[in-house]
Design a protein around this motif. Structure first.
Motif, PDB file in Angstrom:
ATOM      1  N   ILE A 447      33.147  42.314  42.317  1.00  0.00           N
ATOM      2  CA  ILE A 447      32.812  42.765  40.973  1.00  0.00           C
ATOM      3  C   ILE A 447      33.991  43.544  40.379  1.00  0.00           C
ATOM      4  CG2 ILE A 447      31.226  44.155  39.576  1.00  0.00           C
ATOM      5  CD1 ILE A 447      29.957  41.649  40.811  1.00  0.00           C
ATOM      6  N   GLY A 448      34.355  43.169  39.151  1.00  0.00           N
ATOM      7  CA  GLY A 448      35.419  43.875  38.454  1.00  0.00           C
ATOM      8  C   GLY A 448      36.816  43.491  38.879  1.00  0.00           C
ATOM      9  N   ASP A 449      36.941  42.376  39.582  1.00  0.00           N
ATOM     10  CA  ASP A 449      38.271  41.936  40.017  1.00  0.00           C
ATOM     11  C   ASP A 449      38.231  40.436  40.294  1.00  0.00           C
ATOM     12  OD1 ASP A 449      40.949  42.046  40.681  1.00  0.00           O
ATOM     13  OD2 ASP A 449      40.698  43.497  42.298  1.00  0.00           O
ATOM     14  N   ALA A 450      39.417  39.896  40.574  1.00  0.00           N
ATOM     15  CA  ALA A 450      39.533  38.474  40.888  1.00  0.00           C
ATOM     16  C   ALA A 450      38.861  38.167  42.224  1.00  0.00           C
ATOM     17  CB  ALA A 450      41.008  38.077  40.930  1.00  0.00           C
ATOM     18  N   PRO A 451      38.529  36.909  42.481  1.00  0.00           N
ATOM     19  CA  PRO A 451      37.903  36.534  43.754  1.00  0.00           C
ATOM     20  C   PRO A 451      38.864  36.608  44.925  1.00  0.00           C
ATOM     21  CG  PRO A 451      38.391  34.573  42.470  1.00  0.00           C
ATOM     22  CD  PRO A 451      38.666  35.747  41.573  1.00  0.00           C
TER      23      PRO A 451
END
Length: 493
Positions: A447-451
């Motif tokens: 959540i809140g960032d790239a995978p």
């Protein structure tokens, strides 16, 4: 290929250096320059390595935890001391920019440190009262974990040190022998790791090696891998690589314990609430970086950007701008963000797949060109569902943009894939975060960032065609071992 230019680098056979009659050259993906020469074990030496691993099973399992932890601490410390040398070796044989190679070494340092800590606390045992029913009066169950048997670790080229560490360190921590097969394109990092293990063996074993003939690093060609896979003395296989090869391995040995860390086409979801200028700058920056780091040759690099219509246009503009800002070129240059792919053939495959997408209606917003083994960071829009890139893993610096309406469509788009490794969701809504965790068919939700975020101690792996089992030191140790119960009778509890 055999060369006579220099003495080849030895491989590691049951904890000692050895050479065979044949060798092959390792060359730089960037400019084809020679990086090293590696000796290849002959069939008799491979047999010796496997027999040694099988023979060391009980001795290694009985090795005190502090001895195994000491070996792992030594490797972690020596990797840190030689970090710049190791990073430059990774860049030379793999072609990834030096900044990313340094990060890889730092991660491997942590993997061995975590493994040392886990070795000290693993398998403490769990007691369970059995007198909860009359028939169990006076009985106590004690459950501990024991090795399934020697592990065959098969590592890929894209993280030639850290993904080797994720095979070797958990095996030592759990007291399980391992035979490691590194990728033929990038064996030198694994062989250097063998050097550090041998140092630890010599330093910490008293009258003999700390790890009794329990590990080997065998740079055999891929066409000799099936024999190792089929060997009954290697009952556990830990494979990281393509889904095609991984499933072939699992299908060929249905009675073995096989863990598969395979591919993905990871999605970054940007929802409507993530709409401020600061939010979109952050999302675009992380997407641009992690679609292209390692040349896109990471199974959790961003391949699909699924954006709510409310933010799509603004996000697309920022993503294209930040992708164009990625510095490409010589991976030895401190400023380079994106280097070559592992080979010219790999870059030509990406070029062919982008051409297929364009022929079917996709638009190239930036990139779309190849030079040798390098492919320019590329952004596609309007990718049709029948394009190869819509369903396959790009494993190159290519991402596609997709417009959706609301979280229902966004989450459905993520799940519309045969892969399920990790997904990133940019949102501030805690309810949507928990919903994503519940509904997305992947092994991890960020959540809140790239995978592409991964901490090396956390459970890491996927579902569907992304594999089975989990990496992350403790979780790999669980895969390498099984529970065995001891029932004690006649106790006054």
């Amino acid at each position: 290929m055999t060369s006579t230019a220099a003495a080849p680098t030895a491989f590691w056979l049951a904890g000692r250096p050895a050479t065979g009659a044949d060798s092959f050259d390792v060359t730089s993906p960037w400019d084809g320059a020679p990086v090293g020469r590696v000796s290849v074990p002959d069939p008799g030496q491979v047999e010796e390595a496997v027999a040694a691993a099988a023979g060391a099973r009980r001795a290694l399992g009985a090795t005190p935890a502090h001895v195994r932890a000491g070996v792992l601490d030594h490797v972690s410390r020596r990797l840190a001391e030689r970090a710049e040398e190791v990073a430059r070796l990774i860049t030379a044989e793999n072609g990834k920019p030096l900044k990313w190679s340094r990060g890889e070494v730092g991660r491997a340092v942590s993997v061995f440190r975590w493994a040392a800590e886990e070795a000290r606390r693993f398998n403490g045992g769990q007691a369970q009262r059995l007198d909860t029913d009359p028939g169990g009066t006076g009985r106590l169950a004690l459950t501990r974990r024991f090795g399934r048997g020697p592990v065959l670790g098969i590592a890929p080229f894209n993280f030639p040190l850290n993904l080797v560490a994720h095979k070797v360190a958990p095996a030592i921590a759990a007291g399980v022998p391992i035979v490691l097969k590194p990728a033929p394109a990038t064996p030198l990092s694994a062989l250097l790791l063998g050097e550090l293990l041998a140092e630890a063996d010599a330093a910490g074993g008293g009258e003999g090696p700390a790890l009794p003939a329990s590990w080997s690093v065998l740079p055999v060609p891929n066409d000799r891998m099936p024999a190792l896979v089929q060997d009954p003395r290697l009952p556990v296989i830990s494979f990281t690589g393509s889904d095609t090869v991984g499933h072939q391995i699992a299908d060929s040995v249905p009675r073995k314990h096989v863990t598969l860390e395979l591919g993905g086409n990871a999605a970054a979801v940007v929802l409507a609430d993530y709409a401020s200028e600061q939010d979109l700058d952050w999302a675009a920056s992380r997407i641009a970086t992690f679609a292209n780091y390692q040349g896109g040759q990471s199974c959790i690099s961003v391949q699909r950007v699924i954006a709510d219509a409310a933010v799509y246009d603004a996000l697309a503009e920022k993503v294209v701008e930040k992708v164009r800002a990625q510095v490409t070129g010589d991976p030895r240059d401190e400023a380079t963000d994106v280097g070559p792919l592992i080979s010219r053939a790999a870059a030509e495959r990406v070029e062919e797949w982008v051409r297929d997408a364009v022929d079917k209606g996709a638009k190239v917003l930036t990139g779309g060109t190849r030079e040798g083994a390098a492919y320019a960071p590329t952004v596609l829009a309007d990718l049709p569902a029948d394009a190869i890139l819509a369903g396959a893993e790009a494993f190159g610096p290519v991402l596609s943009l997709h417009r959706v309406n609301g979280p229902d469509e966004a989450f459905a788009a993520v799940n519309d894939s045969r892969f399920g490794l990790q997904a990133g969701v940019f949102t501030h809504d805690l309810q949507l975060a928990f919903r994503a965790h519940r509904e997305l068919e992947v092994g991890g939700v960020v959540i809140g960032d790239a995978p592409s975020y991964r901490a090396d101690q956390m459970p890491y792996g996927g579902v569907k065609d992304s594999g089975s089992g989990r990496e992350g030191v403790k979780f790999a140790m669980d895969d390498y071992t099984y529970e065995r119960v001891l029932v004690l009778t006649g106790l006054d509890l």
